[in-house]
Design a protein around this motif. Structure first.
Motif, PDB file in Angstrom:
ATOM      1  N   THR A   1       0.829  -1.199   0.000  1.00  0.00           N
ATOM      2  CA  THR A   1       0.000   0.000   0.000  1.00  0.00           C
ATOM      3  C   THR A   1       0.868   1.256   0.000  1.00  0.00           C
ATOM      4  N   ASN A   2       0.230   2.413  -0.206  1.00  0.00           N
ATOM      5  CA  ASN A   2       0.974   3.670  -0.297  1.00  0.00           C
ATOM      6  C   ASN A   2       1.675   4.046   1.004  1.00  0.00           C
ATOM      7  N   ASP A   3       1.176   3.547   2.148  1.00  0.00           N
ATOM      8  CA  ASP A   3       1.803   3.835   3.434  1.00  0.00           C
ATOM      9  C   ASP A   3       2.791   2.743   3.850  1.00  0.00           C
ATOM     10  N   GLU A   4       3.213   1.933   2.854  1.00  0.00           N
ATOM     11  CA  GLU A   4       4.203   0.868   3.033  1.00  0.00           C
ATOM     12  C   GLU A   4       3.681  -0.286   3.880  1.00  0.00           C
ATOM     13  N   GLY A   5       2.377  -0.367   4.026  1.00  0.00           N
ATOM     14  CA  GLY A   5       1.764  -1.534   4.637  1.00  0.00           C
ATOM     15  C   GLY A   5       1.356  -2.531   3.563  1.00  0.00           C
ATOM     16  N   TYR A   6       0.425  -3.401   3.919  1.00  0.00           N
ATOM     17  CA  TYR A   6      -0.030  -4.426   2.981  1.00  0.00           C
ATOM     18  C   TYR A   6      -1.550  -4.574   3.092  1.00  0.00           C
ATOM     19  N   ILE A   7      -2.159  -4.949   1.972  1.00  0.00           N
ATOM     20  CA  ILE A   7      -3.586  -5.243   1.964  1.00  0.00           C
ATOM     21  C   ILE A   7      -3.812  -6.495   1.135  1.00  0.00           C
ATOM     22  N   PHE A   8      -4.700  -7.353   1.616  1.00  0.00           N
ATOM     23  CA  PHE A   8      -4.992  -8.588   0.882  1.00  0.00           C
ATOM     24  C   PHE A   8      -6.418  -9.019   1.191  1.00  0.00           C
ATOM     25  N   SER A   9      -6.916  -9.919   0.361  1.00  0.00           N
ATOM     26  CA  SER A   9      -8.291 -10.392   0.530  1.00  0.00           C
ATOM     27  C   SER A   9      -8.299 -11.879   0.819  1.00  0.00           C
ATOM     28  N   THR A  10      -9.282 -12.285   1.614  1.00  0.00           N
ATOM     29  CA  THR A  10      -9.578 -13.693   1.830  1.00  0.00           C
ATOM     30  C   THR A  10     -10.971 -13.935   1.258  1.00  0.00           C
ATOM     31  N   ILE A  11     -11.516 -15.091   1.500  1.00  0.00           N
ATOM     32  CA  ILE A  11     -12.847 -15.391   0.969  1.00  0.00           C
ATOM     33  C   ILE A  11     -13.892 -14.442   1.542  1.00  0.00           C
ATOM     34  N   GLU A  12     -13.727 -14.034   2.812  1.00  0.00           N
ATOM     35  CA  GLU A  12     -14.753 -13.219   3.452  1.00  0.00           C
ATOM     36  C   GLU A  12     -14.246 -11.895   4.011  1.00  0.00           C
ATOM     37  N   ASN A  13     -12.960 -11.559   3.829  1.00  0.00           N
ATOM     38  CA  ASN A  13     -12.439 -10.350   4.463  1.00  0.00           C
ATOM     39  C   ASN A  13     -11.431  -9.625   3.583  1.00  0.00           C
ATOM     40  N   ILE A  14     -11.346  -8.291   3.802  1.00  0.00           N
ATOM     41  CA  ILE A  14     -10.233  -7.484   3.325  1.00  0.00           C
ATOM     42  C   ILE A  14      -9.392  -7.155   4.557  1.00  0.00           C
ATOM     43  N   VAL A  15      -8.095  -7.436   4.501  1.00  0.00           N
ATOM     44  CA  VAL A  15      -7.234  -7.270   5.669  1.00  0.00           C
ATOM     45  C   VAL A  15      -6.134  -6.257   5.341  1.00  0.00           C
ATOM     46  N   LYS A  16      -5.983  -5.248   6.211  1.00  0.00           N
ATOM     47  CA  LYS A  16      -4.942  -4.224   6.057  1.00  0.00           C
ATOM     48  C   LYS A  16      -3.964  -4.347   7.223  1.00  0.00           C
ATOM     49  N   THR A  17      -2.656  -4.407   6.905  1.00  0.00           N
ATOM     50  CA  THR A  17      -1.629  -4.464   7.932  1.00  0.00           C
ATOM     51  C   THR A  17      -0.666  -3.293   7.770  1.00  0.00           C
ATOM     52  N   ASN A  18       0.132  -3.055   8.795  1.00  0.00           N
ATOM     53  CA  ASN A  18       1.199  -2.070   8.656  1.00  0.00           C
ATOM     54  C   ASN A  18       2.431  -2.727   8.060  1.00  0.00           C
ATOM     55  N   SER A  19       3.533  -2.004   8.014  1.00  0.00           N
ATOM     56  CA  SER A  19       4.739  -2.529   7.371  1.00  0.00           C
ATOM     57  C   SER A  19       5.354  -3.704   8.124  1.00  0.00           C
ATOM     58  N   GLN A  20       4.955  -3.889   9.395  1.00  0.00           N
ATOM     59  CA  GLN A  20       5.459  -4.988  10.207  1.00  0.00           C
ATOM     60  C   GLN A  20       4.525  -6.199  10.194  1.00  0.00           C
ATOM     61  N   GLY A  21       3.450  -6.107   9.425  1.00  0.00           N
ATOM     62  CA  GLY A  21       2.502  -7.210   9.336  1.00  0.00           C
ATOM     63  C   GLY A  21       1.465  -7.228  10.442  1.00  0.00           C
ATOM     64  N   ILE A  22       1.401  -6.167  11.236  1.00  0.00           N
ATOM     65  CA  ILE A  22       0.404  -6.079  12.307  1.00  0.00           C
ATOM     66  C   ILE A  22      -0.920  -5.585  11.723  1.00  0.00           C
ATOM     67  N   ILE A  23      -1.994  -6.294  12.005  1.00  0.00           N
ATOM     68  CA  ILE A  23      -3.297  -5.964  11.434  1.00  0.00           C
ATOM     69  C   ILE A  23      -3.788  -4.622  11.960  1.00  0.00           C
ATOM     70  N   GLU A  24      -4.174  -3.733  11.041  1.00  0.00           N
ATOM     71  CA  GLU A  24      -4.735  -2.428  11.381  1.00  0.00           C
ATOM     72  C   GLU A  24      -6.260  -2.451  11.347  1.00  0.00           C
ATOM     73  N   TRP A  25      -6.811  -3.137  10.372  1.00  0.00           N
ATOM     74  CA  TRP A  25      -8.252  -3.304  10.326  1.00  0.00           C
ATOM     75  C   TRP A  25      -8.631  -4.483   9.425  1.00  0.00           C
ATOM     76  N   ILE A  26      -9.842  -4.984   9.646  1.00  0.00           N
ATOM     77  CA  ILE A  26     -10.421  -6.062   8.841  1.00  0.00           C
ATOM     78  C   ILE A  26     -11.815  -5.626   8.420  1.00  0.00           C
ATOM     79  N   PHE A  27     -12.067  -5.700   7.127  1.00  0.00           N
ATOM     80  CA  PHE A  27     -13.398  -5.386   6.601  1.00  0.00           C
ATOM     81  C   PHE A  27     -14.036  -6.685   6.150  1.00  0.00           C
TER      82      PHE A  27
END
Length: 199
Positions: free
Chosen positions: A3-29
């Protein structure tokens, strides 16, 4: 995806998951119909697609939904999106089964077209637009596969910024062929890539 803030975003079957650059989850949609693409936008938001029904949705940087677009209504179970791009004006062009659609960053539809319906394609029953790109000369180029009663063929279609088809070219290589990507050549032309061929 980075992501633009050097974190990561990915999707699973039921969720969108956003993490920071260390892989710590910031939010789950949570989105039970999510099974498509996630795309980071230039305004630090996120687009994602799903099917059954087909939709495109936008989340802000905190994982809160801003809007959702259903091209054929919430009860429609057909179709899927395969490609999302953000153009030089901050608008979104999405392509997939049988259509290409341009949307502004507020979720308003600017145009939605099925280019194969504007040309004479006898015995054709479906077209899949795998990838669409903005090109240096203006407008968009899209590549995909025409399904017909005798198999499938590759196509390229050139579209202007207003959604008008400038040309549509079909390439018959084998009984079952498809083009999944396209690149712009140095002389201003276009070349299908990631081609499949079969008997």
């Amino acid at each position: 995806q980075l992501t633009n803030d050097e974190g990561y975003i990915f999707s699973t079957i039921e969720n969108i998951v956003k993490t920071n650059s260390q892989g710590i989850i910031e939010w789950i949609f949570n989105e039970t119909n999510n099974n498509g693409t996630v795309y980071s936008t230039n305004d630090n938001s996120y687009l994602f697609t799903g099917s059954s029904p087909r939709f495109l949705s936008k989340l802000n940087n905190n994982g809160i939904s801003e809007w959702i677009y259903y091209p054929h209504g919430e009860e429609d179970s057909d179709g899927y999106w395969l490609s999302i791009i953000e153009n030089s004006s901050g608008e979104y062009v999405i392509s997939g089964e049988n259509e290409i659609t341009k949307i502004n960053n507020q979720g308003g539809v600017l145009w939605s077209i099925s280019p194969h319906n504007q040309v004479d394609l006898s015995s054709t029953f479906s077209c899949t637009y795998y990838n669409t790109y903005e090109v240096s000369g203006g407008g968009y180029i899209s590549v995909g596969q025409i399904q017909h009663f005798d198999g499938s063929d590759i196509f390229l279609v050139k579209i202007d910024y207003e959604g008008n088809v400038e040309w549509f070219k079909r390439f018959v290589l084998d009984q079952n062929s498809g083009g999944y990507d396209v690149q712009e050549t140095n002389d201003g032309g276009f070349s299908p890539t990631d081609i499949t061929k079969g008997e």
